[in-house]
Scaffold this motif. Structure first.
Motif, PDB file in Angstrom:
ATOM      1  N   HIS A 265      94.593   6.685  13.916  1.00 28.05           N
ATOM      2  CA  HIS A 265      93.370   7.359  13.165  1.00 28.05           C
ATOM      3  C   HIS A 265      95.523   7.101  11.957  1.00 28.05           C
ATOM      4  O   HIS A 265      95.950   7.079  12.319  1.00 28.05           O
ATOM      5  CB  HIS A 265      94.010   8.710  13.435  1.00 28.05           C
ATOM      6  CG  HIS A 265      92.562   8.914  14.094  1.00 28.05           C
ATOM      7  ND1 HIS A 265      91.447   9.191  14.061  1.00 28.05           N
ATOM      8  CD2 HIS A 265      92.632   8.850  15.342  1.00 28.05           C
ATOM      9  CE1 HIS A 265      90.812   9.362  14.811  1.00 28.05           C
ATOM     10  NE2 HIS A 265      91.880   9.638  16.022  1.00 28.05           N
ATOM     11  N   GLY A 266      94.595   6.756  10.711  1.00 24.31           N
ATOM     12  CA  GLY A 266      96.089   6.637   9.422  1.00 24.31           C
ATOM     13  C   GLY A 266      96.880   5.188   9.645  1.00 24.31           C
ATOM     14  O   GLY A 266      97.892   5.718   9.758  1.00 24.31           O
ATOM     15  N   GLY A 267      96.530   4.608  10.462  1.00 26.36           N
ATOM     16  CA  GLY A 267      97.173   3.520  10.418  1.00 26.36           C
ATOM     17  C   GLY A 267      98.284   3.797  12.068  1.00 26.36           C
ATOM     18  O   GLY A 267      98.508   3.217  12.491  1.00 26.36           O
ATOM     19  N   CYS A 268      97.952   4.993  12.710  1.00 26.30           N
ATOM     20  CA  CYS A 268      98.523   5.565  13.719  1.00 26.30           C
ATOM     21  C   CYS A 268      97.899   4.710  14.762  1.00 26.30           C
ATOM     22  O   CYS A 268      97.024   5.738  15.386  1.00 26.30           O
ATOM     23  CB  CYS A 268      99.446   6.276  13.668  1.00 26.30           C
ATOM     24  SG  CYS A 268     100.568   6.703  14.471  1.00 26.30           S
ATOM     25  N   ALA A 269      98.338   4.262  15.748  1.00 26.48           N
ATOM     26  CA  ALA A 269      97.865   3.333  16.763  1.00 26.48           C
ATOM     27  C   ALA A 269      97.873   4.627  17.727  1.00 26.48           C
ATOM     28  O   ALA A 269      98.828   5.049  18.326  1.00 26.48           O
ATOM     29  CB  ALA A 269      98.010   2.058  17.460  1.00 26.48           C
ATOM     30  N   VAL A 270      96.732   5.205  18.067  1.00 27.17           N
ATOM     31  CA  VAL A 270      96.985   5.842  20.047  1.00 27.17           C
ATOM     32  C   VAL A 270      96.478   4.595  21.520  1.00 27.17           C
ATOM     33  O   VAL A 270      96.939   5.753  22.254  1.00 27.17           O
ATOM     34  CB  VAL A 270      95.320   6.737  19.591  1.00 27.17           C
ATOM     35  CG1 VAL A 270      95.129   7.615  20.884  1.00 27.17           C
ATOM     36  CG2 VAL A 270      95.439   7.549  18.193  1.00 27.17           C
ATOM     37  N   VAL A 271      95.663   3.746  20.902  1.00 26.19           N
ATOM     38  CA  VAL A 271      95.430   3.260  22.132  1.00 26.19           C
ATOM     39  C   VAL A 271      95.970   1.608  21.336  1.00 26.19           C
ATOM     40  O   VAL A 271      95.237   1.407  20.791  1.00 26.19           O
ATOM     41  CB  VAL A 271      94.382   3.102  23.432  1.00 26.19           C
ATOM     42  CG1 VAL A 271      94.500   2.314  24.629  1.00 26.19           C
ATOM     43  CG2 VAL A 271      94.093   4.644  23.477  1.00 26.19           C
ATOM     44  N   GLU A 272      96.596   1.039  22.589  1.00 30.38           N
ATOM     45  CA  GLU A 272      96.982  -0.418  21.636  1.00 30.38           C
ATOM     46  C   GLU A 272      96.568  -1.567  22.966  1.00 30.38           C
ATOM     47  O   GLU A 272      95.770  -1.106  24.318  1.00 30.38           O
ATOM     48  CB  GLU A 272      98.349  -0.740  21.913  1.00 30.38           C
ATOM     49  CG  GLU A 272      99.459  -0.131  20.626  1.00 30.38           C
ATOM     50  CD  GLU A 272     100.309  -0.520  20.319  1.00 30.38           C
ATOM     51  OE1 GLU A 272     100.932  -0.225  19.468  1.00 30.38           O
ATOM     52  OE2 GLU A 272     101.062   0.132  21.434  1.00 30.38           O
ATOM     53  N   HIS A 273      96.046  -2.586  22.621  1.00 29.36           N
ATOM     54  CA  HIS A 273      95.773  -4.155  23.576  1.00 29.36           C
ATOM     55  C   HIS A 273      94.925  -3.320  24.476  1.00 29.36           C
ATOM     56  O   HIS A 273      94.463  -3.667  25.388  1.00 29.36           O
ATOM     57  CB  HIS A 273      96.814  -4.425  24.416  1.00 29.36           C
ATOM     58  CG  HIS A 273      98.113  -4.426  23.264  1.00 29.36           C
ATOM     59  ND1 HIS A 273      97.993  -5.137  21.909  1.00 29.36           N
ATOM     60  CD2 HIS A 273      98.756  -4.050  23.573  1.00 29.36           C
ATOM     61  CE1 HIS A 273      99.371  -5.133  21.755  1.00 29.36           C
ATOM     62  NE2 HIS A 273     100.030  -4.488  22.501  1.00 29.36           N
ATOM     63  N   ILE A 274      93.348  -3.492  23.483  1.00 30.80           N
ATOM     64  CA  ILE A 274      92.026  -2.861  24.538  1.00 30.80           C
ATOM     65  C   ILE A 274      91.798  -4.734  24.549  1.00 30.80           C
ATOM     66  O   ILE A 274      91.202  -4.911  23.914  1.00 30.80           O
ATOM     67  CB  ILE A 274      91.255  -2.306  23.831  1.00 30.80           C
ATOM     68  CG1 ILE A 274      92.376  -0.519  23.873  1.00 30.80           C
ATOM     69  CG2 ILE A 274      90.375  -1.409  24.665  1.00 30.80           C
ATOM     70  CD1 ILE A 274      91.509   0.182  22.831  1.00 30.80           C
ATOM     71  N   ASN A 275      91.028  -4.942  25.509  1.00 30.98           N
ATOM     72  CA  ASN A 275      89.825  -6.251  25.592  1.00 30.98           C
ATOM     73  C   ASN A 275      89.247  -5.992  26.654  1.00 30.98           C
ATOM     74  O   ASN A 275      89.753  -5.757  27.696  1.00 30.98           O
ATOM     75  CB  ASN A 275      91.206  -7.536  26.576  1.00 30.98           C
ATOM     76  CG  ASN A 275      91.965  -7.712  25.579  1.00 30.98           C
ATOM     77  OD1 ASN A 275      91.901  -8.028  24.423  1.00 30.98           O
ATOM     78  ND2 ASN A 275      92.980  -7.815  25.533  1.00 30.98           N
ATOM     79  N   LEU A 276      88.109  -5.484  26.260  1.00 29.88           N
ATOM     80  CA  LEU A 276      86.916  -4.620  27.354  1.00 29.88           C
ATOM     81  C   LEU A 276      85.839  -6.101  26.820  1.00 29.88           C
ATOM     82  O   LEU A 276      86.006  -7.000  26.009  1.00 29.88           O
ATOM     83  CB  LEU A 276      86.033  -3.571  26.789  1.00 29.88           C
ATOM     84  CG  LEU A 276      86.942  -2.250  26.730  1.00 29.88           C
ATOM     85  CD1 LEU A 276      86.477  -1.214  25.852  1.00 29.88           C
ATOM     86  CD2 LEU A 276      87.600  -2.194  28.042  1.00 29.88           C
ATOM     87  N   GLU A 277      84.338  -5.551  27.606  1.00 30.30           N
ATOM     88  CA  GLU A 277      83.557  -6.942  28.000  1.00 30.30           C
ATOM     89  C   GLU A 277      82.384  -5.753  28.285  1.00 30.30           C
ATOM     90  O   GLU A 277      82.293  -5.316  29.377  1.00 30.30           O
ATOM     91  CB  GLU A 277      83.985  -8.033  28.468  1.00 30.30           C
ATOM     92  CG  GLU A 277      83.229  -9.196  28.478  1.00 30.30           C
ATOM     93  CD  GLU A 277      82.687 -10.483  29.369  1.00 30.30           C
ATOM     94  OE1 GLU A 277      84.258 -10.374  29.695  1.00 30.30           O
ATOM     95  OE2 GLU A 277      82.036 -10.852  29.687  1.00 30.30           O
TER      96      GLU A 277
END
Ligand code: ATP
Length: 256
Positions: free
Chosen positions: A12-24
């Motif tokens: 939110h607002g440029g502030c990451a809550v979760v990073e590097h998510i690679n889903l399929e």
């Protein structure tokens, strides 16, 4: 149908809550998001629905970035069942479910026979046909949840996204909802849902994605990923995942 995320960061607002998510997610597959309160499940879900912009990376629907798809295309492809909802004051259950069909009507059109049939089918499928004439706003939270799932079914989208669909439901209705999600997947729809109950993922052959501490802790087939070790790390307390003599998997928290 395919939905991918590429090195996605959500927040939110440029502030990451979760990073590097690679889903399929492919046609007929079920993805279950698990994680403690505040770990970012709803934020990820809203990003997958294009309701909020990614902080980094992208979401691809049928190889096209979500932001490049027209809104009406997204509405046809994605149905959303939110965690909390407005009161829809004055609308009956039947009207509320019928709203799932609006994208089929054209600018000056209205509902037709097929739309009313779809409403009845969805209500029957969830076992709530008897509620059809009731005022939606006067139903219990659990009943409202079932109606909103019926509305998503009625929409006919290829991907159904549900934020904690079993949160307000009693034991039987929670099981009914999970059976419905499994049936939808068997009929070729793709399903994404979040839950606080790991058993939900185990019961329906889902792919599980475990979120904690701004990262994906683990992801893969639920029966591989949901283990005593991973759940203990996820929730910060001892958790036992055990297979019973009948072949069912049981999750017990806080054992000594
Ligand atoms: N609109 C918002 N603006 C700023 N921060 C937000 C907003 N919505 C959520 N957050 C923050 O983002 C983080 C993740 O929240 P989110 O609702 O995605 O978690 P969750 O895993 O769905 O939680 P829960 O299981 O409690 O529903 C939290 O720290 C929350 O405070």
């Amino acid at each position: 149908m395919s939905l991918y995320t590429q090195n996605l960061s959500v927040g939110h607002g440029g502030c990451a809550v979760v990073e590097h998510i690679n889903l399929e997610l492919k046609q007929g597959e079920i993805l279950c998001l698990l994680g403690p309160n505040g770990s970012g499940k709803s934020t990820l879900i809203k990003t997958l629905l294009n309701l909020i912009e990614p902080c980094a990376g992208q979401v691809l629907l049928n190889n096209t970035p979500l932001q490049q798809l027209p809104t009406h295309d997204l509405a046809r492809q994605l149905a959303y069942v939110p965690q909390s909802h407005g009161s829809s004051l004055g609308f009956t259950v039947g009207d509320t479910v019928l709203m799932g069909r609006t994208q089929n009507w054209g600018l000056f059109g209205g509902p037709g026979k097929a739309d009313y049939l779809a409403v009845d089918t969805a209500l029957e499928q969830l076992g709530i046909a008897a509620l059809k004439q009731r005022d939606f706003s006067l139903l219990s939270g659990g009943q409202q949840q079932l109606v909103l799932i019926a509305r998503a079914l009625c929409q006919g989208a290829n991907i159904v996204v549900l934020d904690e669909p079993t949160a307000n439901l009693d034991f039987a209705n929670a099981a009914k909802v999970m059976q419905t999600l499994a049936l939808m997947a068997a009929q070729g729809k793709s399903v994404i849902f979040s839950t606080h109950n790991p058993q939900d993922a185990l019961g329906i052959n889902a792919t599980a994605c475990l979120l904690k501490g701004r990262a994906v802790l683990a992801q893969g087939p639920a029966h591989d990923v949901i283990t005593s070790q991973s759940l203990s790390a996820l929730y910060g307390l001892p958790v036992l995942v055990s297979t019973t003599e009948t072949g069912h998997t049981a999750v017990v928290s806080g054992f000594q």
